[in-house]
Design a protein around this motif. Structure first.
Motif, short mmCIF file in Angstrom:
data_model
loop_
_atom_site.label_atom_id
_atom_site.label_comp_id
_atom_site.label_asym_id
_atom_site.label_seq_id
_atom_site.Cartn_x
_atom_site.Cartn_y
_atom_site.Cartn_z
N PRO A 230 44.24 27.70 39.48
CA PRO A 230 43.82 29.17 38.62
C PRO A 230 42.80 28.77 39.99
O PRO A 230 41.43 27.87 40.12
CB PRO A 230 43.07 28.67 37.59
CG PRO A 230 43.28 27.53 37.02
CD PRO A 230 44.11 26.46 38.13
N CYS A 231 41.84 30.29 40.67
CA CYS A 231 40.52 29.92 40.89
C CYS A 231 39.89 32.01 41.19
O CYS A 231 41.03 32.62 39.98
CB CYS A 231 41.04 29.84 42.51
SG CYS A 231 43.09 31.34 43.44
N PHE A 232 39.21 32.10 41.72
CA PHE A 232 38.29 33.60 41.96
C PHE A 232 39.15 33.98 43.41
O PHE A 232 39.33 33.02 43.80
CB PHE A 232 37.35 33.58 41.68
CG PHE A 232 36.55 32.79 40.76
CD1 PHE A 232 36.09 33.84 39.36
CD2 PHE A 232 36.71 31.42 39.95
CE1 PHE A 232 35.52 33.55 38.89
CE2 PHE A 232 35.63 30.96 39.48
CZ PHE A 232 34.87 31.61 38.04
N SER A 233 39.51 35.70 43.03
CA SER A 233 40.19 35.76 43.94
C SER A 233 38.76 36.43 44.90
O SER A 233 38.13 36.39 45.22
CB SER A 233 40.10 36.89 43.98
OG SER A 233 40.35 37.92 45.08
N PRO A 234 39.55 35.52 46.56
CA PRO A 234 39.06 35.52 47.69
C PRO A 234 38.85 37.16 48.36
O PRO A 234 37.93 37.16 49.27
CB PRO A 234 39.18 34.46 48.80
CG PRO A 234 41.21 34.55 47.70
CD PRO A 234 40.45 35.41 46.92
N PHE A 235 39.61 38.24 47.27
CA PHE A 235 39.20 39.15 48.26
C PHE A 235 38.66 40.29 47.84
O PHE A 235 38.34 41.48 48.21
CB PHE A 235 40.76 39.25 47.92
CG PHE A 235 42.08 38.68 48.96
CD1 PHE A 235 41.74 38.50 50.60
CD2 PHE A 235 42.45 37.91 48.21
CE1 PHE A 235 42.07 37.37 51.36
CE2 PHE A 235 43.44 36.75 48.57
CZ PHE A 235 43.31 36.84 50.59
N ARG A 236 38.01 40.24 46.62
CA ARG A 236 37.23 40.79 45.80
C ARG A 236 36.25 40.63 45.00
O ARG A 236 36.53 39.09 44.83
CB ARG A 236 38.31 42.31 45.11
CG ARG A 236 39.41 40.95 44.50
CD ARG A 236 40.36 41.82 43.03
NE ARG A 236 40.82 41.09 41.99
CZ ARG A 236 40.28 40.67 40.55
NH1 ARG A 236 38.75 41.17 40.09
NH2 ARG A 236 40.85 40.18 39.98
N GLN A 237 35.56 41.39 44.76
CA GLN A 237 34.04 40.62 43.56
C GLN A 237 35.48 40.18 42.20
O GLN A 237 35.81 40.99 41.25
CB GLN A 237 32.85 41.76 43.41
CG GLN A 237 32.58 41.34 42.21
CD GLN A 237 31.73 39.87 42.94
OE1 GLN A 237 30.63 39.92 44.47
NE2 GLN A 237 31.57 39.18 41.74
N ASP A 238 34.84 39.14 42.02
CA ASP A 238 35.84 38.48 40.39
C ASP A 238 35.06 38.07 39.71
O ASP A 238 34.52 36.23 40.07
CB ASP A 238 37.03 37.71 41.32
CG ASP A 238 38.48 37.72 40.26
OD1 ASP A 238 37.97 37.82 38.90
OD2 ASP A 238 39.33 36.73 40.96
N ASN A 239 35.05 38.67 38.50
CA ASN A 239 33.60 37.60 37.14
C ASN A 239 34.47 36.82 36.62
O ASN A 239 34.07 35.40 35.97
CB ASN A 239 32.69 38.70 36.66
CG ASN A 239 31.83 38.76 38.01
OD1 ASN A 239 31.57 38.24 39.07
ND2 ASN A 239 31.91 40.18 37.61
N HIS A 240 35.47 37.09 36.01
CA HIS A 240 36.77 36.48 35.67
C HIS A 240 38.29 35.75 36.15
O HIS A 240 38.73 36.77 36.79
CB HIS A 240 37.54 37.68 34.18
CG HIS A 240 35.79 38.02 33.49
ND1 HIS A 240 34.91 37.03 32.50
CD2 HIS A 240 35.47 39.14 33.52
CE1 HIS A 240 34.10 37.83 32.06
NE2 HIS A 240 34.30 38.86 32.53
N PRO A 241 37.88 34.71 36.70
CA PRO A 241 39.55 34.31 37.10
C PRO A 241 40.87 34.84 37.13
O PRO A 241 40.71 35.09 35.57
CB PRO A 241 39.07 32.26 36.66
CG PRO A 241 38.56 32.17 35.97
CD PRO A 241 37.30 33.75 35.76
N SER A 242 41.53 35.41 37.46
CA SER A 242 42.35 35.97 37.00
C SER A 242 43.49 35.72 38.32
O SER A 242 44.65 35.99 38.53
CB SER A 242 42.61 37.24 37.09
OG SER A 242 41.89 37.62 37.94
N CYS A 243 43.12 34.39 38.79
CA CYS A 243 44.13 34.24 40.38
C CYS A 243 45.16 32.96 40.28
O CYS A 243 44.38 32.27 39.17
CB CYS A 243 43.85 34.58 41.77
SG CYS A 243 42.53 35.94 41.42
#
Length: 316
Positions: free
Chosen positions: A279-292
């Motif tokens: 699981p991680c944060f999106s590297p392509f957009r502002q992602d405050n809640h990890p959904s990747c």
């Protein structure tokens, strides 16, 4: 096969190509020592003789030169032969059925690595291969490669200034050809005693009108200021057949524990399989809640699924 000295005998016929008899096969050491040893081939040659030079004797060839020696810069006069490489993106059987080959292809020969197992793509291939070629090569990992070259004969000399445009037009007719084979000073290594070396005795020279039409088409396909007809020229996102968008750049990845890693490190450290997804944060957009989630497939390809958009990305 005639002796090479008889093939290059002085003649009133226009030169067809230049050749270097000191470079046999893909011999980089010999090329470094004899790179200025190219001489123009003159005289009326049959298709079988030309194919014998490259597919039996295995000599390196290039464009027609203004004078023998160097194959660079202002010394390039033009081409009378167009050569197209296929690096396991197409089959010999398909090439032999192609309309242009049947009409104007003087022959076909395999190259040195023909028959060797297909390896995983290198970073350079990933950056430069058009998507459709990349997917074909990926589907053949571990299988014997079909690597070969077809040669077309032009009716008249095509000037150096038009070579790149001509090849860009030709690539539209042969979309599985190696797109790097467009440089006016391009060197083509021969293959001594090639596994397959065929000549087409019925081929006719590619008419001037057809060549100029391809030049015009190629000029339209090559935007000003960007002379690379590869997949990055279009600016359109490139996706695999499964919908993954191909990502070329290597980005930092922020994990859910707050630490950072890189895609390069993940490719080396992760194990393949669904159980090992990360699981991680999106590297392509502002992602405050990890959904990747990052995952490595069995072929060693890193991909990311962003469930919030949703979108799928793949690094190769």
């Amino acid at each position: 096969m005639d002796a090479f000295s008889t093939i290059t005998r002085p003649s009133s016929e226009p030169s067809l190509f230049s050749v270097n008899e000191q470079v046999v096969g893909k011999n980089l050491q010999a090329l470094a020592q004899h790179n200025n040893g190219f001489i123009n081939v003159e005289g009326p040659l049959t298709n079988a003789q030309i194919m014998g030079v490259v597919g039996e004797l295995g000599f390196a060839t290039s464009s027609v030169l203004r004078q023998s020696g160097c194959r660079q810069g202002r010394n390039i006069k033009g081409i009378r032969l167009a050569q197209l490489d296929f690096d396991n993106t197409w089959s010999i059987a398909e090439a032999l059925r192609h309309d242009i080959y049947m009409q104007a292809g003087i022959g076909l020969h395999t190259t040195d690595s023909h028959g060797q197992p297909q390896k995983h793509l290198t970073p350079l291939q990933i950056q430069t291969l058009p998507l459709e070629q990349m997917e074909v090569v990926e589907s053949r990992i571990g299988e014997p490669m079909e690597r070969f070259r077809i040669i077309l004969r032009l009716e008249e000399l095509l000037p150096e200034a038009q070579i790149a445009d001509f090849y860009s037009g030709l690539f539209l007719c042969f979309p599985m050809a190696d797109r790097s084979c467009k440089d006016s000073a391009r060197l083509f290594f021969g293959c001594k005693d090639a596994a397959v070396c065929l000549d087409n005795p019925d081929a006719i020279p590619l008419p001037v009108e057809v060549v100029q039409e391809l030049v015009a088409i190629g000029r339209q396909q090559r935007p000003s200021g960007h002379r690379n007809p590869g997949r990055q020229a279009s600016g359109i996102p490139h996706r695999t057949s499964k919908g993954y968008q191909i990502v070329g750049q290597h980005l930092p990845i922020r994990l859910t524990d707050g630490t950072h890693t890189t895609t390069d490190a993940l490719m080396e450290s992760m194990s393949a399989g669904y159980a090992n997804r990360l699981p991680c944060f999106s590297p392509f957009r502002q992602d405050n809640h990890p959904s990747c989630f990052l995952q490595l497939d069995d072929a060693g390809h890193l991909y990311l699924y962003d469930s919030a958009i949703p979108a799928k990305y793949m690094w190769l």
